[in-house]
Design an enzyme around this catalytic site. Structure first.
Site, PDB file in Angstrom:
ATOM      1  N   ASN A 180       0.806  -1.222   0.000  1.00  0.00           N
ATOM      2  CA  ASN A 180       0.000   0.000   0.000  1.00  0.00           C
ATOM      3  C   ASN A 180       0.841   1.275   0.000  1.00  0.00           C
ATOM      4  O   ASN A 180       0.398   2.323   0.440  1.00  0.00           O
ATOM      5  CB  ASN A 180      -0.965   0.011   1.205  1.00  0.00           C
ATOM      6  CG  ASN A 180      -1.884  -1.189   1.215  1.00  0.00           C
ATOM      7  OD1 ASN A 180      -2.450  -1.545   0.180  1.00  0.00           O
ATOM      8  ND2 ASN A 180      -2.018  -1.835   2.363  1.00  0.00           N
ATOM      9  N   ARG A 181       2.048   1.157  -0.497  1.00  0.00           N
ATOM     10  CA  ARG A 181       2.981   2.284  -0.577  1.00  0.00           C
ATOM     11  C   ARG A 181       3.347   2.861   0.802  1.00  0.00           C
ATOM     12  O   ARG A 181       3.843   3.982   0.895  1.00  0.00           O
ATOM     13  CB  ARG A 181       2.418   3.405  -1.468  1.00  0.00           C
ATOM     14  CG  ARG A 181       2.341   3.012  -2.958  1.00  0.00           C
ATOM     15  CD  ARG A 181       3.734   2.673  -3.486  1.00  0.00           C
ATOM     16  NE  ARG A 181       3.767   2.397  -4.913  1.00  0.00           N
ATOM     17  CZ  ARG A 181       3.683   1.183  -5.446  1.00  0.00           C
ATOM     18  NH1 ARG A 181       3.504   0.136  -4.668  1.00  0.00           N
ATOM     19  NH2 ARG A 181       3.763   1.005  -6.743  1.00  0.00           N
TER      20      ARG A 181
END
Length: 214
Positions: A185-186
């Protein structure tokens, strides 16, 4: 074209006391993973007016004193580091979802150290250091190959090749070293060592660690 990283995280409790020891851990893991040329790094410099440039260079040595690479001092990076010694190194280990960024100041290695390394280079690479006026304009590939052939005739494999006078090493003395670990999810892990005033880059006591938002 996005990759969702699913590797393990990087926690402060797992870090080495200093960045060089932590780099050694990650470098060994990158090499063991089969990563092609884990010592390849992007060297970014800027000239006296602040105009940046980048290129890929091979790391040849690292220890508590810093990270060493070799080049023609008359090359673009050599000239820029002479005018402005501040430099950034980036190790882009994409297959293992890791990066290491070193920010510091470059200083030239001594001639004895340079000569000792030069003797370890393959004969052809020694000749190449003489043949190439790195970063300068050349008329054609044939011209460059011709210069190399002349040198090969002058210095056959059994002949000792002298160290070019304008060629040598730079040691990047680290001031900040960031370890970047890709996460889902970065929400990547970014932990950065920052050297305190009076630190020499060696042990762990003079380094503090910061966590950066991804």
């Amino acid at each position: 074209m996005r990759e969702h990283y699913r590797t393990e995280g990087l926690d402060e409790a797992d870090l080495a006391p200093g960045p060089v020891e932590q780099f050694a851990r990650w470098f060994e893991q990158a090499a063991m993973s089969g990563l092609y040329e884990p010592n390849a790094m992007i060297v970014s410099t800027a000239d006296a007016s602040g105009r940046p440039s980048s290129r890929t260079v091979l790391l040849k040595q690292y220890d508590e004193r810093g990270f060493v690479f070799y080049t023609n001092y008359g090359s673009r990076k050599g000239a820029e580091l002479t005018a402005n010694p501040r430099v950034s190194l980036l190790f882009p280990w994409h297959p293992v979802a890791r990066q290491v960024i070193v920010e510091g100041v470059a200083e030239r290695t001594g001639r004895d150290e340079t000569a000792a390394y030069f003797r370890t280079r393959p004969h052809g690479s020694q000749l190449g250091a003489w043949a190439s006026r790195q970063s300068s304009v050349v008329g054609s590939r044939d011209e460059l190959d011709g210069l190399y052939r002349e040198l090969a005739d002058r210095y056959p494999p059994e002949e000792r090749v002298p160290v070019p006078p304008g060629w040598g090493g730079f040691r990047v003395v680290p001031e900040r070293v960031e370890f970047w670990q890709g996460r889902m999810n970065r929400l990547h892990d970014r932990l950065r060592y920052v050297r305190g005033a009076g630190g020499d880059g060696g042990g762990g006591a003079e380094w503090t660690v910061e966590r950066l938002c991804p």
